[in-house]
Design a protein around this motif. Structure first.
Motif, PDB file in Angstrom:
ATOM      1  N   PRO A   1       6.115   3.407  15.312  1.00  0.00           N
ATOM      2  CA  PRO A   1       5.495   2.769  16.399  1.00  0.00           C
ATOM      3  C   PRO A   1       3.888   2.702  15.980  1.00  0.00           C
ATOM      4  O   PRO A   1       3.587   3.839  15.716  1.00  0.00           O
ATOM      5  CB  PRO A   1       6.700   3.085  17.437  1.00  0.00           C
ATOM      6  N   ASP A   2       3.297   1.927  16.069  1.00  0.00           N
ATOM      7  CA  ASP A   2       1.513   1.273  16.263  1.00  0.00           C
ATOM      8  C   ASP A   2       1.464   0.653  16.753  1.00  0.00           C
ATOM      9  O   ASP A   2       1.066  -0.480  16.441  1.00  0.00           O
ATOM     10  CB  ASP A   2       1.102   1.680  14.861  1.00  0.00           C
ATOM     11  N   SER A   3       0.564   0.443  18.368  1.00  0.00           N
ATOM     12  CA  SER A   3       0.393   0.009  19.387  1.00  0.00           C
ATOM     13  C   SER A   3      -0.269  -1.251  18.631  1.00  0.00           C
ATOM     14  O   SER A   3      -1.002  -1.925  19.321  1.00  0.00           O
ATOM     15  CB  SER A   3      -0.036   0.504  20.112  1.00  0.00           C
ATOM     16  N   ASP A   4      -1.618  -0.172  18.046  1.00  0.00           N
ATOM     17  CA  ASP A   4      -2.664  -0.569  16.822  1.00  0.00           C
ATOM     18  C   ASP A   4      -2.178  -1.981  16.027  1.00  0.00           C
ATOM     19  O   ASP A   4      -3.280  -2.945  15.905  1.00  0.00           O
ATOM     20  CB  ASP A   4      -3.772   0.278  16.877  1.00  0.00           C
ATOM     21  N   SER A   5      -1.663  -1.582  15.715  1.00  0.00           N
ATOM     22  CA  SER A   5      -1.074  -2.606  15.015  1.00  0.00           C
ATOM     23  C   SER A   5      -0.211  -4.137  15.197  1.00  0.00           C
ATOM     24  O   SER A   5       0.767  -4.128  15.846  1.00  0.00           O
ATOM     25  CB  SER A   5       0.125  -2.074  13.504  1.00  0.00           C
ATOM     26  N   LYS A   6      -0.614  -5.311  13.987  1.00  0.00           N
ATOM     27  CA  LYS A   6       0.195  -6.770  14.744  1.00  0.00           C
ATOM     28  C   LYS A   6       1.460  -6.275  15.274  1.00  0.00           C
ATOM     29  O   LYS A   6       2.474  -7.041  15.497  1.00  0.00           O
ATOM     30  CB  LYS A   6       0.012  -7.923  13.792  1.00  0.00           C
ATOM     31  N   ARG A   7       1.882  -5.677  13.916  1.00  0.00           N
ATOM     32  CA  ARG A   7       3.490  -5.513  13.284  1.00  0.00           C
ATOM     33  C   ARG A   7       3.949  -4.691  15.168  1.00  0.00           C
ATOM     34  O   ARG A   7       5.490  -4.783  14.882  1.00  0.00           O
ATOM     35  CB  ARG A   7       3.751  -5.209  12.109  1.00  0.00           C
ATOM     36  N   GLY A   8       3.505  -3.859  15.493  1.00  0.00           N
ATOM     37  CA  GLY A   8       3.735  -2.966  15.876  1.00  0.00           C
ATOM     38  C   GLY A   8       4.438  -1.807  15.729  1.00  0.00           C
ATOM     39  O   GLY A   8       5.048  -0.684  16.241  1.00  0.00           O
ATOM     40  N   TYR A   9       4.062  -1.913  13.951  1.00  0.00           N
ATOM     41  CA  TYR A   9       4.829  -0.402  13.830  1.00  0.00           C
ATOM     42  C   TYR A   9       3.390  -0.238  12.442  1.00  0.00           C
ATOM     43  O   TYR A   9       2.730  -0.990  11.708  1.00  0.00           O
ATOM     44  CB  TYR A   9       6.277  -0.304  12.971  1.00  0.00           C
ATOM     45  N   ARG A  10       3.788   0.831  12.006  1.00  0.00           N
ATOM     46  CA  ARG A  10       2.850   1.228  10.198  1.00  0.00           C
ATOM     47  C   ARG A  10       3.992   2.062   9.604  1.00  0.00           C
ATOM     48  O   ARG A  10       4.628   2.477  10.253  1.00  0.00           O
ATOM     49  CB  ARG A  10       1.343   1.702  10.956  1.00  0.00           C
ATOM     50  N   LEU A  11       3.874   1.698   8.372  1.00  0.00           N
ATOM     51  CA  LEU A  11       4.474   2.434   7.265  1.00  0.00           C
ATOM     52  C   LEU A  11       3.776   4.195   7.245  1.00  0.00           C
ATOM     53  O   LEU A  11       2.314   4.191   6.553  1.00  0.00           O
ATOM     54  CB  LEU A  11       4.236   2.114   6.024  1.00  0.00           C
ATOM     55  N   LYS A  12       4.691   4.933   7.501  1.00  0.00           N
ATOM     56  CA  LYS A  12       4.355   6.638   6.735  1.00  0.00           C
ATOM     57  C   LYS A  12       5.777   7.587   6.417  1.00  0.00           C
ATOM     58  O   LYS A  12       6.401   6.926   5.535  1.00  0.00           O
ATOM     59  CB  LYS A  12       4.087   7.255   8.394  1.00  0.00           C
ATOM     60  N   GLY A  13       4.302   7.847   5.169  1.00  0.00           N
ATOM     61  CA  GLY A  13       5.711   8.793   3.934  1.00  0.00           C
ATOM     62  C   GLY A  13       6.380  10.304   4.448  1.00  0.00           C
ATOM     63  O   GLY A  13       6.234  10.723   5.837  1.00  0.00           O
ATOM     64  N   ASP A  14       7.027  10.780   4.045  1.00  0.00           N
ATOM     65  CA  ASP A  14       7.347  11.767   4.138  1.00  0.00           C
ATOM     66  C   ASP A  14       6.359  13.541   4.401  1.00  0.00           C
ATOM     67  O   ASP A  14       6.825  14.219   4.809  1.00  0.00           O
ATOM     68  CB  ASP A  14       8.902  12.575   3.591  1.00  0.00           C
ATOM     69  N   VAL A  15       5.336  12.908   3.705  1.00  0.00           N
ATOM     70  CA  VAL A  15       4.152  14.095   4.161  1.00  0.00           C
ATOM     71  C   VAL A  15       3.468  13.817   4.560  1.00  0.00           C
ATOM     72  O   VAL A  15       2.980  12.684   4.866  1.00  0.00           O
ATOM     73  CB  VAL A  15       3.938  13.730   2.585  1.00  0.00           C
ATOM     74  N   ASP A  16       3.223  14.791   5.291  1.00  0.00           N
ATOM     75  CA  ASP A  16       2.132  14.797   6.500  1.00  0.00           C
ATOM     76  C   ASP A  16       0.645  14.663   5.630  1.00  0.00           C
ATOM     77  O   ASP A  16      -0.416  15.463   5.372  1.00  0.00           O
ATOM     78  CB  ASP A  16       1.544  15.554   7.307  1.00  0.00           C
ATOM     79  N   TYR A  17       0.753  12.882   4.694  1.00  0.00           N
ATOM     80  CA  TYR A  17      -0.603  13.227   3.813  1.00  0.00           C
ATOM     81  C   TYR A  17      -2.406  13.928   4.297  1.00  0.00           C
ATOM     82  O   TYR A  17      -2.367  14.122   3.568  1.00  0.00           O
ATOM     83  CB  TYR A  17      -0.405  11.596   4.167  1.00  0.00           C
ATOM     84  N   GLU A  18      -3.117  13.235   5.721  1.00  0.00           N
ATOM     85  CA  GLU A  18      -4.251  13.287   5.273  1.00  0.00           C
ATOM     86  C   GLU A  18      -4.137  15.532   5.210  1.00  0.00           C
ATOM     87  O   GLU A  18      -5.604  15.787   4.673  1.00  0.00           O
ATOM     88  CB  GLU A  18      -4.820  13.364   7.065  1.00  0.00           C
ATOM     89  N   ALA A  19      -3.651  16.285   5.977  1.00  0.00           N
ATOM     90  CA  ALA A  19      -3.552  17.438   6.016  1.00  0.00           C
ATOM     91  C   ALA A  19      -3.459  18.566   4.450  1.00  0.00           C
ATOM     92  O   ALA A  19      -3.651  18.422   3.906  1.00  0.00           O
ATOM     93  CB  ALA A  19      -2.562  18.375   7.419  1.00  0.00           C
ATOM     94  N   ALA A  20      -1.611  17.516   4.271  1.00  0.00           N
ATOM     95  CA  ALA A  20      -1.608  17.881   2.568  1.00  0.00           C
ATOM     96  C   ALA A  20      -2.474  17.566   1.642  1.00  0.00           C
ATOM     97  O   ALA A  20      -2.621  18.436   0.474  1.00  0.00           O
ATOM     98  CB  ALA A  20      -0.366  16.700   2.526  1.00  0.00           C
ATOM     99  N   LYS A  21      -3.219  16.386   1.370  1.00  0.00           N
ATOM    100  CA  LYS A  21      -4.284  15.747   0.862  1.00  0.00           C
ATOM    101  C   LYS A  21      -5.466  17.144   0.239  1.00  0.00           C
ATOM    102  O   LYS A  21      -6.355  17.052  -0.572  1.00  0.00           O
ATOM    103  CB  LYS A  21      -4.559  14.892   0.986  1.00  0.00           C
ATOM    104  N   GLU A  22      -5.502  17.632   1.206  1.00  0.00           N
ATOM    105  CA  GLU A  22      -6.673  18.939   1.603  1.00  0.00           C
ATOM    106  C   GLU A  22      -5.979  19.939   0.696  1.00  0.00           C
ATOM    107  O   GLU A  22      -6.559  21.538   0.115  1.00  0.00           O
ATOM    108  CB  GLU A  22      -7.133  19.846   2.766  1.00  0.00           C
ATOM    109  N   VAL A  23      -4.671  20.284   0.425  1.00  0.00           N
ATOM    110  CA  VAL A  23      -4.181  21.413  -0.229  1.00  0.00           C
ATOM    111  C   VAL A  23      -3.644  21.587  -1.905  1.00  0.00           C
ATOM    112  O   VAL A  23      -4.069  21.611  -2.907  1.00  0.00           O
ATOM    113  CB  VAL A  23      -3.004  21.967   0.717  1.00  0.00           C
ATOM    114  N   ALA A  24      -3.628  20.248  -2.101  1.00  0.00           N
ATOM    115  CA  ALA A  24      -2.152  19.593  -3.186  1.00  0.00           C
ATOM    116  C   ALA A  24      -2.937  19.214  -4.466  1.00  0.00           C
ATOM    117  O   ALA A  24      -4.742  19.608  -4.029  1.00  0.00           O
ATOM    118  CB  ALA A  24      -1.660  18.477  -2.565  1.00  0.00           C
TER     119      ALA A  24
END
Ligand code: NAP
Length: 288
Positions: A237-260
């Motif tokens: 769910p994402d109230s900022d998006s017109k569709r009311g949702y956004r796509l999210k992966g299985d990985v916590d991307y923002e934090a993960a990209k600092e380690v991977a």
């Protein structure tokens, strides 16, 4: 460390350029590849996937043919549509959009597809050939994952590879492909009965998340420098998006990209590869 972002849109566009070359060579021989698509019912996600696949065909010189059938269609009627595509010389590849309504035996319908037109790689014959390492149609999403890893220059030989998820369309084919002689990774498959998932993940040089659980792979579960492939596509769910949702992966991307060391974003990672591999398989079917 900030990870190298594996850009699925770019890799996909590189592969589509190769596909254009193959389509042009086939055109010189009077061959136009064709994809037969069968959609049952009006599930919005399925309609959107089918529309996207047909648009991609049109943009890449591939003809598409379709049966859009009502949700209440009988199994026998659906099987007769598969038979028509099996017999149609203009149709090189057949795609039955899944899932099918519950009154239809999905495996029976898939098994009815001619193996040489099975561009999704889901028939028992193609799965068996994949296990044996024979030439076959490989399922599109796992094939796309492999291409992303290969084209990023990530070393797979001897790499500890952990796959989180064991579905027939993603996790299991990946298990076979990653452990093949050609790829030579050492593979561990995790699922809901796995105890201490984090410990397995932290040991992975290549971590492939295909569980369908948004953000479940946290940064602390990732080995520094690892290659992280996120297959998950989850609507949150994402109230900022017109569709009311956004796509999210299985990985916590923002934090993960600092380690991977390498990481695929969602969207824009594995997603664009799936349709591209479907086009590649259709062109392969037309070339055989
Ligand atoms: P699925 O059939 O639901 O399978 C999920 C797998 O993950 C199962 O094997 C399940 O284990 C395992 N799993 C679930 N929760 C887990 C947890 N907490 N810990 C460990 N394992 C867990 O899903 P799927 O069809 O393979 O799809 C997976 C994800 O990939 C979804 O988000 C889907 O949207 C996405 N997807 C993306 C593409 C693309 O083109 N990018 C294509 C296909 C799928 P059990 O076997 O024990 O239940």
């Amino acid at each position: 460390m900030t990870a190298k972002i594996i850009d699925g849109k770019q890799v996909s566009s590189d592969i589509r350029a190769e596909i254009h070359g193959k389509v042009a060579s086939l055109a010189l021989k009077g061959i136009k590849p064709g994809l037969g698509v069968i959609l049952v019912g009006e599930d919005p996600a399925s309609v959107s996937y089918v529309t996207g696949k047909e648009k991609a065909c049109a943009e890449n010189g591939i003809a598409s043919f379709e049966y859009r059938l009502p949700a209440g269609i009988s199994e026998a009627e659906l099987l007769s549509c598969v038979e028509k595509f099996n017999a149609d010389r203009r149709v090189n590849g057949i795609l039955v959009q899944l899932p099918l309504p519950s009154h239809i035996d999905e495996q029976k319908v898939i098994a009815a597809i001619r193996p040489d037109k099975d561009v999704d790689g889901f028939t028992p014959i193609n799965i068996g050939k994949m296990v044996l390492g024979e030439d076959c149609f490989v399922p599109c999403t796992p094939q796309g994952v492999l291409e992303l890893i290969r084209r990023s220059g990530v070393e797979t030989k001897g790499a500890n590879t952990v796959i989180v998820g064991r579905s027939n369309i993603v996790g299991r084919p990946l298990m076979i492909l990653m452990s093949s002689k050609a790829v030579n990774a050492t593979v561990t498959v995790c699922h809901t009965a796995t105890t201490n998932l984090a410990a397995y993940c932290r040991n992975a040089d290549i971590l492939i998340a295909c569980a369908g659980k948004p953000g479940m792979i946290k940064a602390e579960m990732i080995k520094p420098g690892a290659c992280v492939i996120d297959v998950g596509v989850n609507r949150v769910p994402d109230s900022d998006s017109k569709r009311g949702y956004r796509l999210k992966g299985d990985v916590d991307y923002e934090a993960a990209k600092e380690v991977a060391g390498w990481i695929t974003p969602v969207p824009g990672g594995v997603g664009p590869m799936t349709i591209t591999m479907l086009l590649a398989n259709t062109v392969k079917a037309a070339s055989n």
